[in-house]
Design an enzyme around this catalytic site. Structure first.
Site, mmCIF file in Angstrom:
data_model
loop_
_atom_site.group_PDB
_atom_site.id
_atom_site.type_symbol
_atom_site.label_atom_id
_atom_site.label_comp_id
_atom_site.label_asym_id
_atom_site.label_seq_id
_atom_site.Cartn_x
_atom_site.Cartn_y
_atom_site.Cartn_z
ATOM 1 C CB SER A 96 70.259 48.243 45.229
ATOM 2 O OG SER A 96 71.334 47.369 45.390
ATOM 3 C CE LYS A 170 71.628 44.916 43.260
ATOM 4 N NZ LYS A 170 72.233 43.723 43.829
ATOM 5 C CE LYS A 238 65.945 47.635 47.562
ATOM 6 N NZ LYS A 238 67.328 47.932 47.158
HETATM 7 P P1 NAD Z 1 69.450 46.191 55.767
HETATM 8 O O1 NAD Z 1 68.017 46.564 55.875
HETATM 9 O O2 NAD Z 1 69.933 44.972 56.488
HETATM 10 O O3 NAD Z 1 70.375 47.407 56.269
HETATM 11 C C1 NAD Z 1 70.100 48.757 56.056
HETATM 12 C C2 NAD Z 1 70.634 49.547 57.257
HETATM 13 O O4 NAD Z 1 70.330 50.939 57.041
HETATM 14 C C3 NAD Z 1 69.966 49.148 58.580
HETATM 15 O O5 NAD Z 1 70.954 48.912 59.557
HETATM 16 C C4 NAD Z 1 69.102 50.372 58.915
HETATM 17 O O6 NAD Z 1 68.976 50.575 60.318
HETATM 18 C C5 NAD Z 1 69.897 51.474 58.262
HETATM 19 N N1 NAD Z 1 69.086 52.656 58.002
HETATM 20 C C6 NAD Z 1 67.853 52.732 57.435
HETATM 21 N N2 NAD Z 1 67.457 54.012 57.355
HETATM 22 C C7 NAD Z 1 68.459 54.757 57.897
HETATM 23 C C8 NAD Z 1 68.635 56.144 58.101
HETATM 24 N N3 NAD Z 1 67.702 57.015 57.740
HETATM 25 N N4 NAD Z 1 69.778 56.569 58.688
HETATM 26 C C9 NAD Z 1 70.735 55.675 59.049
HETATM 27 N N5 NAD Z 1 70.629 54.344 58.874
HETATM 28 C C10 NAD Z 1 69.497 53.900 58.311
HETATM 29 O O7 NAD Z 1 69.756 46.098 54.223
HETATM 30 P P2 NAD Z 1 70.981 45.335 53.516
HETATM 31 O O8 NAD Z 1 70.603 43.926 53.230
HETATM 32 O O9 NAD Z 1 72.233 45.637 54.257
HETATM 33 O O10 NAD Z 1 70.970 46.069 52.092
HETATM 34 C C11 NAD Z 1 71.503 47.359 51.890
HETATM 35 C C12 NAD Z 1 71.438 47.653 50.406
HETATM 36 O O11 NAD Z 1 72.226 46.681 49.695
HETATM 37 C C13 NAD Z 1 70.028 47.578 49.820
HETATM 38 O O12 NAD Z 1 69.864 48.578 48.858
HETATM 39 C C14 NAD Z 1 69.994 46.199 49.199
HETATM 40 O O13 NAD Z 1 69.074 46.113 48.120
HETATM 41 C C15 NAD Z 1 71.418 46.041 48.720
HETATM 42 N N6 NAD Z 1 71.866 44.659 48.575
HETATM 43 C C16 NAD Z 1 71.536 43.727 49.513
HETATM 44 C C17 NAD Z 1 71.963 42.413 49.350
HETATM 45 C C18 NAD Z 1 71.602 41.341 50.359
HETATM 46 O O14 NAD Z 1 71.807 40.147 50.069
HETATM 47 N N7 NAD Z 1 71.108 41.691 51.528
HETATM 48 C C19 NAD Z 1 72.739 42.050 48.241
HETATM 49 C C20 NAD Z 1 73.095 43.033 47.320
HETATM 50 C C21 NAD Z 1 72.646 44.348 47.506
#
Ligand code: NAD
Length: 297
Positions: A96, A170, A238
């Site tokens: 997102s 979104k 965010k």
């Molecule tokens: P998260 O922080 O758990 O996971 C993100 C991953 O990206 C981590 O494993 C991190 O190590 C990795 N990362 C960060 N920078 C990096 C880089 N430069 N290179 C490689 N890997 C890198 O986040 P999440 O909860 O999995 O969310 C991911 C996306 O989905 C976000 O945009 C969030 O807003 C969206 N989202 C989350 C949810 C939820 O309930 N968690 C629901 C809908 C949408």
């Protein structure tokens, strides 16, 4: 389709990638956190040394990263996707992020002959695990046609419009959810202050026009003080930041979003940023010196 690349194996990316493996897809994965990569490798995926290595070994690359700067970095850094992308290759960003950044990165990839879709999701960890996410897709419709079957292994995809339109959908989603939860907390505060048990009000109104998934999920959390996430306040801050950035660029006035953002920032200032966004109930409790919890608790 040959091998699929998956970059970003966090709360959401891990179960999404596992669902692709379960469906028999060959994956090459990358994350900055080794333990996340190891978990996927144990489940059958191949390790990619960098975003470029993942891109070089696959025909479709999926990213699931926290926010715009992370996606820009993974695409544009020296050993990023852009350095290895081939004409005809498809990148699907499921993070997102700000729609303007999706459009910018799409332009860079298209200049190399590649294609990009934005495909953010709604549903959280549980739906990611069950493969039942709502997936909102922006980009060229014919490119969506090529990857639809793969997206639908992670949930139900819906095509919206051109690049960035999935992110706009979104942001609309996050706008509605944030304002809705604040409305639930404000309404239940009125009940409590008027001496009427909020749970009784909830039962009386849930079948009417005020009924909603937000009411069903968040009101019981407020009555029980149950704020383990769910969807964290810091992620919603965010997303509302991206809403406001997009609104500003369009000269759109969004007073309700501004109010809800203040409430969430206030909760974060009190150290609650890791709680579920239903903790807007806590904001109203503090504001009015009340408790929304059931009288029996
Ligand atoms: P998260 O922080 O758990 O996971 C993100 C991953 O990206 C981590 O494993 C991190 O190590 C990795 N990362 C960060 N920078 C990096 C880089 N430069 N290179 C490689 N890997 C890198 O986040 P999440 O909860 O999995 O969310 C991911 C996306 O989905 C976000 O945009 C969030 O807003 C969206 N989202 C989350 C949810 C939820 O309930 N968690 C629901 C809908 C949408």
């Amino acid at each position: 389709m040959d091998k699929i690349g998956f970059i970003g194996l966090g709360i959401m990316g891990r179960p999404m990638a596992k669902n692709l493996l379960k469906a028999g897809k060959a994956l090459v994965v990358y994350d900055v956190v080794d333990s996340a990569v190891n978990e996927l490798v144990s489940a059958g995926a191949e390790r990619g040394a960098s975003p470029a290595a993942v891109t070089g070994a696959t025909s479709l690359v999926i990213t699931m990263l926290p926010n715009s700067p992370h996606v820009r970095e993974v695409v544009c850094r020296k050993d990023g996707i852009l350095s290895a992308v081939r004409p005809g290759q498809i990148v699907v960003d499921m993070s997102s992020i700000a729609p303007l950044v999706s459009r910018e990165l799409c332009g860079l990839l298209e200049a190399k002959g590649a294609e990009m879709l934005d495909a953010p999701v709604s549903g959280g960890q549980e739906k990611a695990e069950k493969g039942t996410l709502a997936i909102m897709v922006g980009g060229k419709e014919e490119i969506y046609g090529k990857v639809k079957d793969i997206l639908d292994l992670m949930g139900k995809s819906n095509y919206v419009a051109g690049i960035g339109a999935g992110q706009i959908a979104k942001l609309v989603n996050q706008t509605l959810v944030g304002i809705n939860i604040a409305a639930v907390a404000e309404g239940m505060s009125l009940a409590q202050k008027a001496g009427v048990e909020p749970e009784k009000v909830f039962n009386a109104i849930r079948g009417g026009l005020a009924g909603s998934q937000c009411l069903e999920d968040k009101a019981p959390r407020m009555f029980e003080g149950r704020y383990a996430p769910g969807f964290r306040i810091n992620l919603h801050i965010k997303d509302l930041g991206n809403v406001q950035e997009t609104g500003r660029a369009l000269h759109l006035s969004m007073p309700l979003v501004a109010q809800v953002m203040e409430m969430m920032q206030n909760l974060a200032a009190d150290g609650h940023e890791m709680l579920d966004h239903g903790a807007l109930g806590l904001f109203y409790e503090k504001l009015n010196s009340i408790s929304l919890k059931k009288s029996s608790l």
